[in-house]
Scaffold this motif. Sequence first.
Motif, short mmCIF file in Angstrom:
data_model
loop_
_atom_site.label_atom_id
_atom_site.label_comp_id
_atom_site.label_asym_id
_atom_site.label_seq_id
_atom_site.Cartn_x
_atom_site.Cartn_y
_atom_site.Cartn_z
N LEU A 12 4.73 5.56 1.80
CA LEU A 12 3.50 6.35 1.93
C LEU A 12 2.66 6.35 0.66
N MET A 13 3.24 5.99 -0.48
CA MET A 13 2.44 5.94 -1.71
C MET A 13 1.31 4.90 -1.56
N HIS A 14 1.49 3.98 -0.63
CA HIS A 14 0.41 3.02 -0.38
C HIS A 14 -0.85 3.67 0.17
N LEU A 15 -0.70 4.87 0.73
CA LEU A 15 -1.90 5.59 1.15
C LEU A 15 -2.81 5.81 -0.05
N ILE A 25 -2.56 4.11 -3.16
CA ILE A 25 -2.88 2.84 -3.81
C ILE A 25 -4.03 2.13 -3.10
#
Lengths: 349, 349
Positions: free
Chosen positions: B275-278, B280
Motif C-alpha cells: 500500500l505504500m505505493h499509494l 509513491i
Amino acid sequence: MAGNVNVGQVRNKQVLLKEFVSGFPKDSDMLFTTSSVNLKLPEGSNGVLVKNLYLSCDPYMRGRMSIPLFTSYVDSFQPGSPISGLGVSKVIDSRNQNFREGDLVWGLTGWEEYSVISSTESMFKIQHTDLPLSYYTGILGMPGMTAYAGFYEICTPKKGETVFVSAASGAVGQLVGQFAKLMGCYVVGSAGSQEKVDLLKSKFEFDEAFNYKEETNLDAALKRYFPEGIDIYFENVGGNMLDAVLLNMRIHGRIAVCGMISQYNLDHPEGMHNLMHLVIKRIRMEGFLVNDHFHLYPKFLEMVIPLIKEGKIVYVEDTVEGIENAPSALIGLFHGRNVGKQVVVVDPL
Amino acid sequence: MAGNVNVGQVRNKQVLLKEFVSGFPKDSDMLFTTSSVNLKLPEGSNGVLVKNLYLSCDPYMRGRMSIPLFTSYVDSFQPGSPISGLGVSKVIDSRNQNFREGDLVWGLTGWEEYSVISSTESMFKIQHTDLPLSYYTGILGMPGMTAYAGFYEICTPKKGETVFVSAASGAVGQLVGQFAKLMGCYVVGSAGSQEKVDLLKSKFEFDEAFNYKEETNLDAALKRYFPEGIDIYFENVGGNMLDAVLLNMRIHGRIAVCGMISQYNLDHPEGMHNLMHLVIKRIRMEGFLVNDHFHLYPKFLEMVIPLIKEGKIVYVEDTVEGIENAPSALIGLFHGRNVGKQVVVVDPL
C-alpha cells in the motif's frame, strides 16, 4: 579528508551516508568528515553557495538511505557523499541571477555547514523573516505544505466531520489537527507517549488523544473515541493502525495517505487485511506527495502566516544543536523520540 | 411444506438458505421446499405479486449468506427463508399503483417461482423489451450500472490510458473492458481459464488477456503486459492480484474497488503489503457500491442500448435452466465456473 585550509577557504563539517541501510538506521550508518570550501564560487559557476542554518529531519529520508527501489519517488543518497535534505540557509555567494548574497532560502541542501547548490529550482527565497527561520523546515516549509495539501485537497473536509490523525504530534500531524479544529471538526490524534498525548490535548487542542503503545486493541480504542466512526483519516503510520482504522471508517470516508512511518524500517511491510471496507463504506483512499502541490504554496503562506501571528496555530519543534547531533536526531525520528518537528540547528545566525 | 393447493393457488418452488455459511458455500447450505401461493393478492395488500423469470447470481450474495458483519452494507439472508437476489419478473397481480398485471420488472426478488414484493422502491419497470429480458440481470441491470459507474465515475478514464480488469470475463468485467476500448484505452484482462482468455480477446476485443492461474508471478505477468505501468485498475478480485497491481501502477493511477471475490470465502482475508505505493505513485483507490449511482441509470440505458443494437458492445451470459440448478450456479461463481454473467432461467416466458 581534512586538508590545509587555503585563503578564502573554510572548514566544512559534513555528514555522509556510509553505506545503504537495512532495518532501522544506526549511528554507524553515517560518518563525519571535514572538507574545505571556498567562500567564493569560481568563475563559470552557475550555482549558489550557502551556509546551512537549520537542517530538517523528515521520515521520507529513510527511503533515500536504501538501495533505490522505486524509480518514481526520490533518489537514494550516495554512499560516501553527504546526506541531503531540506534546510534553511543563507546565501554566501551566488552566480545565479535569482539569488544574491545575504538572501535567506529554504530547500534541498546538504548535511554540511556549507553547500554549493547547483540546481536551484526547488529553492525558495524566504520573504517573511519576522517568524522563526527554523519554521521553514516545518510549518512554513515542506511539512506545512504537506498538511495543507493533504488536509484541504485530499481529505476534502467538511465542518462537523470526525477526523483522526496518527503521528499526530509530528511535523505534519500537529498542523492537520489544528487545521481540522479551525474547520470545526472533531479531532482525535494518536501518538507514542504520554508527553505527546498531553501536548495534543493541551497545546494543539485536539478533542481527544491516545497513546497507541498503551492500547492492546486499536480497533477498540478507535471505537471508544469514534463511536459513530471516522470521516477522515490522515495516515502517517500505516501497519496495524491503518487496518484498525479501516474497520472504523464511515460511509464515504476519506483516507489521505501521507506516509507509513511504521513500515519504513521493515524488510517486508505488514499486511493490511481490511481493505474490503473500502467497498463496504465507499471509501476513497488516496496517496499524495507534497511536490505535486507546491503551486499552492503562496496561497498557503497567505493563510498560515496570519494564523501563526494571531496565535490561532501553534507549532512545536524539537531542536538539537550542532550538526554533530544530526545523525542521532534523524535516527530518533524512527523511534518516535522527537516531540514535534525535528530540527537540527547548524548555525542560528 | 408442500400442502394441498387450493383454488387460485399454485405450487411455489423455493430455494432456502439452510444455515449461515462459512467458507465456500456448498449445496448442503441450501435446500428446496415447495409452498403454495395465491395468484390473487389479498385485499389490503400494497404489494406486487410476480412470477420470476430470470434469477441473477452475483458475488455480493456471498456476504448475505453469513452472519451479518457490516451494518452498513447488505442484510444477511434469513436461515430458513428463501434466498433473495436480483431478478427479472412479470407482474401477475398488483395492489401498488405503480405496477400493473403484465408489467415486466427487474429488482430484488426471491429465489422462488413466485414472489410477493412488498417494498417496491428498488423495482424497475422494464421499458425496452426488444432486448433479451435476461439482460436485465446483467448488462442492462445492476452489473451494467456497476461497470458504468465504476469505470466512468470512479476511474475517471482518459483516451490512451492503460486499463487492467480482473475477473474480466465476468458480469461486470466484460463491460468495463469494452467501455475502456470504446474510449480508446489499452485494455488487458485476467481470468481463470483459457476459454475465458480466448473470449476476452476474440469476443470482447481486449488488447491482451491472461490466465492468472497459469502465472507463477503476477508481478512479472503485469510487467509483461504493462511495461509502462497501469493507469487504471478495475478491481474485482482482491488478494495477491491487488498486491501485484500496486507494484505496477503508474503515477496518478486510479483503482476502482468493485469487489474482492477471492476473499469472500476466507475466514481471514489475505494481507496486502504494497500500500505504500499509494503514496509513491499518488494513487487514488476508491471503493464504490452501485446503489449510490442509480440516479445515472436512465443516462446509462440511453448510452448502452444503442451500443448493443449496433453490435458495438456484446454481452456473454452463462445460463442454467431451472430453479433447481440455482444453488449450484451460485456456488460455481465462487469457483469461477461461470463463463460470463451467471443467470438462472426460471421461466423464459
